[in-house]
Design a protein around this motif. Structure first.
Motif, PDB file in Angstrom:
ATOM      1  N   VAL A 142     -25.340   9.209  -4.922  1.00  0.00           N
ATOM      2  CA  VAL A 142     -25.876  10.423  -5.530  1.00  0.00           C
ATOM      3  C   VAL A 142     -25.920  11.516  -4.472  1.00  0.00           C
ATOM      4  O   VAL A 142     -26.472  11.312  -3.384  1.00  0.00           O
ATOM      5  CB  VAL A 142     -27.291  10.207  -6.102  1.00  0.00           C
ATOM      6  N   ILE A 143     -25.321  12.662  -4.788  1.00  0.00           N
ATOM      7  CA  ILE A 143     -25.417  13.835  -3.917  1.00  0.00           C
ATOM      8  C   ILE A 143     -26.500  14.732  -4.494  1.00  0.00           C
ATOM      9  O   ILE A 143     -26.511  15.012  -5.701  1.00  0.00           O
ATOM     10  CB  ILE A 143     -24.074  14.588  -3.828  1.00  0.00           C
ATOM     11  N   LYS A 144     -27.420  15.163  -3.654  1.00  0.00           N
ATOM     12  CA  LYS A 144     -28.574  15.930  -4.124  1.00  0.00           C
ATOM     13  C   LYS A 144     -28.996  16.926  -3.062  1.00  0.00           C
ATOM     14  O   LYS A 144     -28.441  16.953  -1.962  1.00  0.00           O
ATOM     15  CB  LYS A 144     -29.725  14.979  -4.461  1.00  0.00           C
ATOM     16  N   HIS A 145     -29.993  17.735  -3.380  1.00  0.00           N
ATOM     17  CA  HIS A 145     -30.559  18.622  -2.365  1.00  0.00           C
ATOM     18  C   HIS A 145     -32.045  18.812  -2.592  1.00  0.00           C
ATOM     19  O   HIS A 145     -32.558  18.624  -3.698  1.00  0.00           O
ATOM     20  CB  HIS A 145     -29.829  19.974  -2.309  1.00  0.00           C
ATOM     21  N   ARG A 146     -32.720  19.179  -1.522  1.00  0.00           N
ATOM     22  CA  ARG A 146     -34.156  19.431  -1.590  1.00  0.00           C
ATOM     23  C   ARG A 146     -34.426  20.722  -2.341  1.00  0.00           C
ATOM     24  O   ARG A 146     -33.660  21.688  -2.250  1.00  0.00           O
ATOM     25  CB  ARG A 146     -34.730  19.553  -0.170  1.00  0.00           C
ATOM     26  N   ARG A 147     -35.515  20.738  -3.092  1.00  0.00           N
ATOM     27  CA  ARG A 147     -35.911  21.953  -3.793  1.00  0.00           C
ATOM     28  C   ARG A 147     -36.346  23.023  -2.793  1.00  0.00           C
ATOM     29  O   ARG A 147     -36.736  22.717  -1.672  1.00  0.00           O
ATOM     30  CB  ARG A 147     -37.059  21.651  -4.761  1.00  0.00           C
ATOM     31  N   VAL A 148     -36.296  24.257  -3.232  1.00  0.00           N
ATOM     32  CA  VAL A 148     -36.632  25.370  -2.351  1.00  0.00           C
ATOM     33  C   VAL A 148     -38.070  25.270  -1.863  1.00  0.00           C
ATOM     34  O   VAL A 148     -38.362  25.485  -0.688  1.00  0.00           O
ATOM     35  CB  VAL A 148     -36.394  26.720  -3.067  1.00  0.00           C
ATOM     36  N   ASP A 149     -38.987  24.900  -2.771  1.00  0.00           N
ATOM     37  CA  ASP A 149     -40.388  24.814  -2.353  1.00  0.00           C
ATOM     38  C   ASP A 149     -40.735  23.453  -1.759  1.00  0.00           C
ATOM     39  O   ASP A 149     -41.863  23.231  -1.317  1.00  0.00           O
ATOM     40  CB  ASP A 149     -41.334  25.148  -3.517  1.00  0.00           C
ATOM     41  N   GLY A 150     -39.766  22.535  -1.752  1.00  0.00           N
ATOM     42  CA  GLY A 150     -39.973  21.242  -1.115  1.00  0.00           C
ATOM     43  C   GLY A 150     -40.824  20.269  -1.886  1.00  0.00           C
ATOM     44  O   GLY A 150     -41.103  19.169  -1.405  1.00  0.00           O
ATOM     45  N   PHE A 151     -41.236  20.609  -3.104  1.00  0.00           N
ATOM     46  CA  PHE A 151     -42.166  19.775  -3.856  1.00  0.00           C
ATOM     47  C   PHE A 151     -41.452  19.111  -5.021  1.00  0.00           C
ATOM     48  O   PHE A 151     -40.752  19.764  -5.782  1.00  0.00           O
ATOM     49  CB  PHE A 151     -43.322  20.631  -4.368  1.00  0.00           C
ATOM     50  N   GLY A 152     -41.665  17.806  -5.144  1.00  0.00           N
ATOM     51  CA  GLY A 152     -41.100  17.095  -6.284  1.00  0.00           C
ATOM     52  C   GLY A 152     -39.751  16.472  -5.971  1.00  0.00           C
ATOM     53  O   GLY A 152     -39.236  16.524  -4.853  1.00  0.00           O
ATOM     54  N   LYS A 153     -39.183  15.870  -7.007  1.00  0.00           N
ATOM     55  CA  LYS A 153     -37.936  15.147  -6.855  1.00  0.00           C
ATOM     56  C   LYS A 153     -36.790  16.078  -6.459  1.00  0.00           C
ATOM     57  O   LYS A 153     -36.727  17.223  -6.895  1.00  0.00           O
ATOM     58  CB  LYS A 153     -37.606  14.460  -8.189  1.00  0.00           C
ATOM     59  N   TYR A 154     -35.880  15.552  -5.615  1.00  0.00           N
ATOM     60  CA  TYR A 154     -34.703  16.330  -5.232  1.00  0.00           C
ATOM     61  C   TYR A 154     -33.840  16.619  -6.466  1.00  0.00           C
ATOM     62  O   TYR A 154     -33.877  15.899  -7.468  1.00  0.00           O
ATOM     63  CB  TYR A 154     -33.869  15.564  -4.206  1.00  0.00           C
ATOM     64  N   VAL A 155     -33.029  17.669  -6.369  1.00  0.00           N
ATOM     65  CA  VAL A 155     -32.148  18.073  -7.464  1.00  0.00           C
ATOM     66  C   VAL A 155     -30.789  17.393  -7.301  1.00  0.00           C
ATOM     67  O   VAL A 155     -30.129  17.548  -6.268  1.00  0.00           O
ATOM     68  CB  VAL A 155     -31.966  19.603  -7.480  1.00  0.00           C
ATOM     69  N   ASN A 156     -30.379  16.642  -8.304  1.00  0.00           N
ATOM     70  CA  ASN A 156     -29.087  15.958  -8.245  1.00  0.00           C
ATOM     71  C   ASN A 156     -27.943  16.934  -8.515  1.00  0.00           C
ATOM     72  O   ASN A 156     -28.037  17.792  -9.394  1.00  0.00           O
ATOM     73  CB  ASN A 156     -29.038  14.825  -9.261  1.00  0.00           C
ATOM     74  N   VAL A 157     -26.870  16.754  -7.763  1.00  0.00           N
ATOM     75  CA  VAL A 157     -25.683  17.598  -7.898  1.00  0.00           C
ATOM     76  C   VAL A 157     -24.532  16.816  -8.515  1.00  0.00           C
ATOM     77  O   VAL A 157     -23.818  17.314  -9.386  1.00  0.00           O
ATOM     78  CB  VAL A 157     -25.259  18.160  -6.523  1.00  0.00           C
TER      79      VAL A 157
END
Length: 380
Positions: A142-157
């Protein structure tokens, strides 16, 4: 010098992933003062995916690796652990390091040095929109990235499994060929792509998947009782008074010094409800996240008809809406969810399967059918 990749899907998807990160990193720099990651080149993305895939297919002392890698330099991380000698990024080195980084939130730091990629150490923190690749199981990346505010689950790409490639469709969420479904899609608890806002139900979905027992959640409007027509009475495990911790926390305003404690309390409350979804039956919460009951048995409302057809979609590029019988979508939980939403048009249902699939059900007024949106590719 970077080795020639032999995992073909890596080459197919690398340029598209590069474009995604460049787009969102540019947007993040314009929207926030927080540190934003550097955009990786498609050749680097291709090489990292290739090494991760072949590492995932190996076993060390009988164990398959669970690895998370982040593309960043040490200075972009807060308090990184830096190796005395960096290690070349190879399947063998990943396998050897895997046991040390199996715990959630620990990433192997990877960056280009000269003409080759090296593992420089580990880190708990990554900048906003940082490229992260996670090895879930053999052949599943899974390729993902951290959210801008850093809170919660990472966003999958993107999700790669063997020769299957699923790139998340952030624009139309897989319904480009059926725009009539947009209203039901808007009602569903889907993650915001840039992630400035925290989504309670997405976090609950992740919690439901974590216990791996499967689960069923009915989300009903606050202050209504009509949903009881579709539940066997009496409810086996009512919660009286309703558990309102999430709602209370969401209405609480806190300053920066209290924010970490607030976040931890919120995640604990979500995980508490997520735990009850492992109990046989449906967990019932309101659209304000108040827990009303768990272990409830769903039943077709007295004057309703059995569901004979639903619309199935998935939030991936080139996805197509399909009309199927609800039995083709899954087992008894899926049937119960489809029937409940068919009876209660203002409700939403969440279904986690033991095999990791996750589906959201909502009523589509334009189509006049239950819309089932499979989102496990967003939750891995």
């Amino acid at each position: 010098m970077l080795s020639e990749p032999t995992y073909i899907p890596a080459r197919i998807v690398a340029s598209e992933i590069e474009a995604h990160f460049r787009k969102h990193q540019l947007a993040a720099r314009n929207d926030t003062d927080s540190a934003v990651a550097s955009a990786p080149d498609h050749t680097i993305i291709e090489a990292v995916i290739d090494v991760a895939f072949w590492a995932s297919m190996r076993r060390e002392e009988g164990h398959s690796p669970n690895i998370s890698m982040a593309l960043l330099q040490p200075y972009q991380s807060d308090k990184p652990l830096i190796f005395g000698e960096k290690l070349r990024l190879t399947p063998q080195n990943l396998i050897k390091l895997a046991p040390a980084v199996e715990q959630p939130g620990i990433h192997l730091g990877v960056w280009l040095d000269g003409d080759d990629l090296f593992i420089w150490g580990t880190t708990h923190s990554v900048p906003a929109v940082c490229f992260v690749l996670e090895v879930i199981e053999p052949g599943l990346l899974v390729i993902k990235h951290r959210r801008v505010d850093g809170f919660g689950k990472y966003v999958n790409v993107a999700v790669l499994q063997g020769d299957q490639i699923k790139v998340i469709d952030e624009d139309s969420m897989g319904i480009a060929d059926c725009p009539q479904l947009i209203k039901s899609l808007e009602a569903m608890p889907l993650p915001a792509y840039m992630g400035e806002s925290f989504n309670v139900l997405v976090q609950l979905a992740a919690s439901m998947r974590q216990h791996k027992r499967g689960g069923l959640v009915f989300i009903v409007p606050q202050g209504t009782e009509q949903w009881r027509e579709s539940i066997v009475q009496p409810v086996k495990y009512p919660v009286v008074p309703a558990y309102t911790a999430i709602n209370d926390l969401m209405r609480t305003k806190c300053d920066a010094s209290d924010k970490l404690e607030w976040r931890e309390s919120l995640l604990e409350a979500i995980d508490l409800i997520g735990g009850f979804t492992a109990v046989d039956g449906a967990t019932i919460i309101t659209d304000k996240y108040d827990l009303l009951a768990f272990g409830a048995k769903a039943a077709r409302a007295e004057h309703s008809q059995p569901v004979g057809e639903i619309i199935m979609t998935e939030p991936v590029a080139d996805g197509r809406a399909r009309r199927v019988h609800p039995a083709q979508n899954g087992g008894s939980r899926h049937l119960a969810a489809a029937q409940f939403v068919s009876d209660q048009h203002d409700a939403i249902a969440l279904v986690a399967s033991q095999d990791g699939q996750f589906t959201v059900f909502a009523w589509s007024p334009q189509v006049g059918l239950v819309h089932a949106h499979r989102i496990d590719s967003l939750l891995l």
